[in-house]
Motif scaffolding. Structure first.
Motif, PDB file in Angstrom:
ATOM      1  N   LEU A 128       0.829  -1.197   0.000  1.00 24.52           N
ATOM      2  CA  LEU A 128       0.000   0.000   0.000  1.00 24.52           C
ATOM      3  C   LEU A 128       0.870   1.256   0.000  1.00 24.52           C
ATOM      4  N   ALA A 129       1.926   1.240   0.830  1.00 22.52           N
ATOM      5  CA  ALA A 129       2.826   2.399   0.903  1.00 22.52           C
ATOM      6  C   ALA A 129       3.534   2.621  -0.426  1.00 22.52           C
ATOM      7  N   ARG A 130       3.956   1.539  -1.062  1.00 18.70           N
ATOM      8  CA  ARG A 130       4.617   1.685  -2.363  1.00 18.70           C
ATOM      9  C   ARG A 130       3.643   2.210  -3.416  1.00 18.70           C
ATOM     10  N   THR A 131       2.413   1.719  -3.390  1.00 18.68           N
ATOM     11  CA  THR A 131       1.410   2.172  -4.357  1.00 18.68           C
ATOM     12  C   THR A 131       1.168   3.676  -4.239  1.00 18.68           C
ATOM     13  N   ILE A 132       1.002   4.145  -3.003  1.00 22.35           N
ATOM     14  CA  ILE A 132       0.700   5.560  -2.787  1.00 22.35           C
ATOM     15  C   ILE A 132       1.900   6.439  -3.140  1.00 22.35           C
ATOM     16  N   ILE A 149      -8.139   8.057  -9.012  1.00 22.34           N
ATOM     17  CA  ILE A 149      -7.265   7.010  -9.541  1.00 22.34           C
ATOM     18  C   ILE A 149      -6.507   6.330  -8.408  1.00 22.34           C
ATOM     19  N   LEU A 150      -5.979   7.140  -7.484  1.00 25.27           N
ATOM     20  CA  LEU A 150      -5.259   6.572  -6.337  1.00 25.27           C
ATOM     21  C   LEU A 150      -6.174   5.720  -5.477  1.00 25.27           C
ATOM     22  N   LEU A 151      -7.390   6.194  -5.255  1.00 27.64           N
ATOM     23  CA  LEU A 151      -8.344   5.417  -4.452  1.00 27.64           C
ATOM     24  C   LEU A 151      -8.649   4.084  -5.122  1.00 27.64           C
ATOM     25  N   GLY A 152      -8.735   4.095  -6.448  1.00 25.34           N
ATOM     26  CA  GLY A 152      -8.949   2.842  -7.174  1.00 25.34           C
ATOM     27  C   GLY A 152      -7.774   1.895  -7.025  1.00 25.34           C
ATOM     28  N   LYS A 153      -6.552   2.421  -7.083  1.00 27.26           N
ATOM     29  CA  LYS A 153      -5.359   1.586  -6.896  1.00 27.26           C
ATOM     30  C   LYS A 153      -5.338   0.969  -5.501  1.00 27.26           C
ATOM     31  N   ILE A 154      -5.680   1.791  -4.499  1.00 25.15           N
ATOM     32  CA  ILE A 154      -5.707   1.291  -3.124  1.00 25.15           C
ATOM     33  C   ILE A 154      -6.727   0.171  -2.985  1.00 25.15           C
ATOM     34  N   VAL A 187      -3.627   9.770   5.337  1.00 28.42           N
ATOM     35  CA  VAL A 187      -2.314  10.422   5.241  1.00 28.42           C
ATOM     36  C   VAL A 187      -1.834  10.536   3.792  1.00 28.42           C
ATOM     37  N   ALA A 188      -2.561   9.928   2.855  1.00 30.47           N
ATOM     38  CA  ALA A 188      -2.145   9.974   1.449  1.00 30.47           C
ATOM     39  C   ALA A 188      -2.467  11.300   0.788  1.00 30.47           C
ATOM     40  N   GLY A 189      -3.216  12.148   1.470  1.00 27.35           N
ATOM     41  CA  GLY A 189      -3.520  13.462   0.919  1.00 27.35           C
ATOM     42  C   GLY A 189      -4.691  13.486  -0.036  1.00 27.35           C
ATOM     43  N   ILE A 190      -5.520  12.449  -0.007  1.00 24.37           N
ATOM     44  CA  ILE A 190      -6.708  12.428  -0.861  1.00 24.37           C
ATOM     45  C   ILE A 190      -7.685  13.496  -0.385  1.00 24.37           C
ATOM     46  N   ILE A 194     -13.645  13.636  -1.435  1.00 27.28           N
ATOM     47  CA  ILE A 194     -13.808  12.216  -1.752  1.00 27.28           C
ATOM     48  C   ILE A 194     -13.922  11.398  -0.464  1.00 27.28           C
ATOM     49  N   ILE A 195     -13.087  11.743   0.522  1.00 22.54           N
ATOM     50  CA  ILE A 195     -13.031  10.949   1.750  1.00 22.54           C
ATOM     51  C   ILE A 195     -14.349  10.987   2.511  1.00 22.54           C
ATOM     52  N   LEU A 196     -14.953  12.184   2.655  1.00 23.11           N
ATOM     53  CA  LEU A 196     -16.173  12.304   3.448  1.00 23.11           C
ATOM     54  C   LEU A 196     -17.329  11.477   2.884  1.00 23.11           C
ATOM     55  N   PRO A 197     -17.618  11.537   1.574  1.00 18.95           N
ATOM     56  CA  PRO A 197     -18.691  10.673   1.045  1.00 18.95           C
ATOM     57  C   PRO A 197     -18.379   9.180   1.188  1.00 18.95           C
TER      58      PRO A 197
END
Length: 395
Positions: A128-132, A149-154, A187-190, A194-197
């Motif tokens: 996960l850390a490498r992906t982000i 896109i990042l959320l999809g990768k996660i 902590v990924a800065g998303i 997006i995070i709240l919904p």
């Protein structure tokens, strides 16, 4: 570049915390086994697992964080392979895989029983850390689109281990993976747009599942494969006294043990309340009964100090990969502590999650040692620059 001595680079504070946990664990297990439930002395075994954990940490300090970043996908793939192997392995008495409490989560190796998901947690954190970190290297300018896109990768990284562990089924460990994911997303800065919904949807889904567990059991069992013991844990959590002769017995015994300890406890090996599995998942009930509110509070404060120390290290990391790894480890430890203490006091449902570094268990100890080994490595190989920020000298 200024190279510090071994003494300056080694994390003595974290090592001291681990020594305190070892002492508490030995004392608690010594008290727990006075009931003679298994007729086995678990203290030498626990000390052996602590020794194995120390060896794992020492070995992991040899490698630098960049090397772990390169190995992340290989370790992740190995973990997925082992989980698949566990799923297809023959299970039962005398077989390779050993089901416990309705979950096929353990390899029976003769000399020890190993739970692969404990190791997969750390491998997942690395992947996960490498992906982000890799995503942010490719997309230095963030936007709603890149965040999606990042959320999809996660999600794609989370899906394989989560699906395999849910299949076992192991609800407690599945929740750990979700907690790790949630922390790294934060902590990924998303964007919060997006995070709240997503968070609101997750809360709504969790509430819906709880409602369905109470009123639509047949639907969940048929469509999603929920087992009867999972429903029983929810019912016995909400109203244990209605199930005092069955699923609620464990929780009632734990509440009686902790409550009877009052302020100062009954003293070392002066337990009176019998609690099943009190050397593993319910070790906190032993601490509460024998050392009371004061002793239990000291243990909680020690965990708080551990989490505070890890958080302080995380905030001073210069490498984003290290930051995400430490954030995942903090989430893993924090969730374990909250869930274990919560389930012994009826705050949360019983999920069979051990108390880190205190509950007896080889897989748990080695899995936690893997995670802390990463922290030790990152502290040990942290570079202090001669003309850098002097605030980092007390890293």
């Amino acid at each position: 570049m200024q190279r510090e001595s071994f003494s300056d680079r080694f994390d003595w504070t974290l090592a001291f915390i681990m020594i305190l946990f070892c002492i508490i664990s030995v004392l608690a297990i010594a008290s727990a086994q006075t009931s003679g439930q298994y007729g086995i002395n678990f203290i030498p075994k626990q000390l052996f697992w602590y020794f194995v954990g120390a060896c794992i940490i020492a070995a992991m300090m040899y490698f630098e964080p960049d090397q772990y970043k390169k190995m992340a996908w290989y370790l992740y793939g190995a973990g997925i392979f082992i989980l698949i192997l566990l799923m297809i392995a023959p299970g039962g008495v005398g077989q390779i895989a050993e089901p416990r409490n309705g979950a096929k989560s353990w390899f029976h190796l003769g000399f020890a029983d190993i739970q692969p998901s404990e190791f997969m947690k750390t491998f997942f954190i690395l992947a996960l850390a490498r992906t982000i970190s890799k995503h942010h290297e490719i997309h230095p300018m963030r936007s709603i689109k890149t965040d999606f896109i990042l959320l999809g990768k996660i999600f794609l990284v989370l899906l394989p281990p989560l699906a395999l562990i849910v299949k076992q089924p192991d609800l407690g460990t599945s929740l750990v993976f979700l907690a790790i994911t949630a922390a790294t997303v934060l902590v990924a800065g998303i964007s919060w747009k997006i995070i709240l919904p997503v968070a609101a949807s997750a809360v709504a889904l969790g509430g819906s599942l709880l409602w369905m567990a109470l009123y639509m059991q047949d639907f969940l069992a048929e469509k999603f494969g929920f087992s009867s013991y999972q429903f029983a844990r929810i019912y016995s959590w909400l109203d244990p006294y209605s199930y005092s002769s069955g699923d609620g017995y464990h929780l009632i015994s734990s509440l009686n043990a902790i409550g009877s300890g009052e302020i100062f406890g009954k003293g070392f090996k002066h337990r009176e309340v019998y609690v099943p599995e009190n050397h593993t998942d319910f070790i906190f009930s032993v601490i509460g009964e024998e050392y009371g509110f004061i002793g239990a509070s000291i243990v909680i404060c020690l965990f708080f100090f551990l989490i505070f120390h890890l958080t302080k290290l995380t905030l001073r990391m210069k490498d984003p990969f290290c930051t995400y790894v430490c954030a995942g480890i903090i989430a893993m430890v924090t969730f374990h502590v909250l869930e274990n203490i919560g389930m012994t006091t009826q705050v949360l449902p019983i999920t069979g999650i051990p108390l880190p570094f205190i509950s007896y268990g080889g897989s748990s100890m080695m899995g936690n040692a893997l995670a802390l080994g990463l922290v030790f490595s990152m502290k040990f190989h942290h570079q202090t620059y001669m003309f850098g920020n002097h605030d980092d000298d007390d890293f």
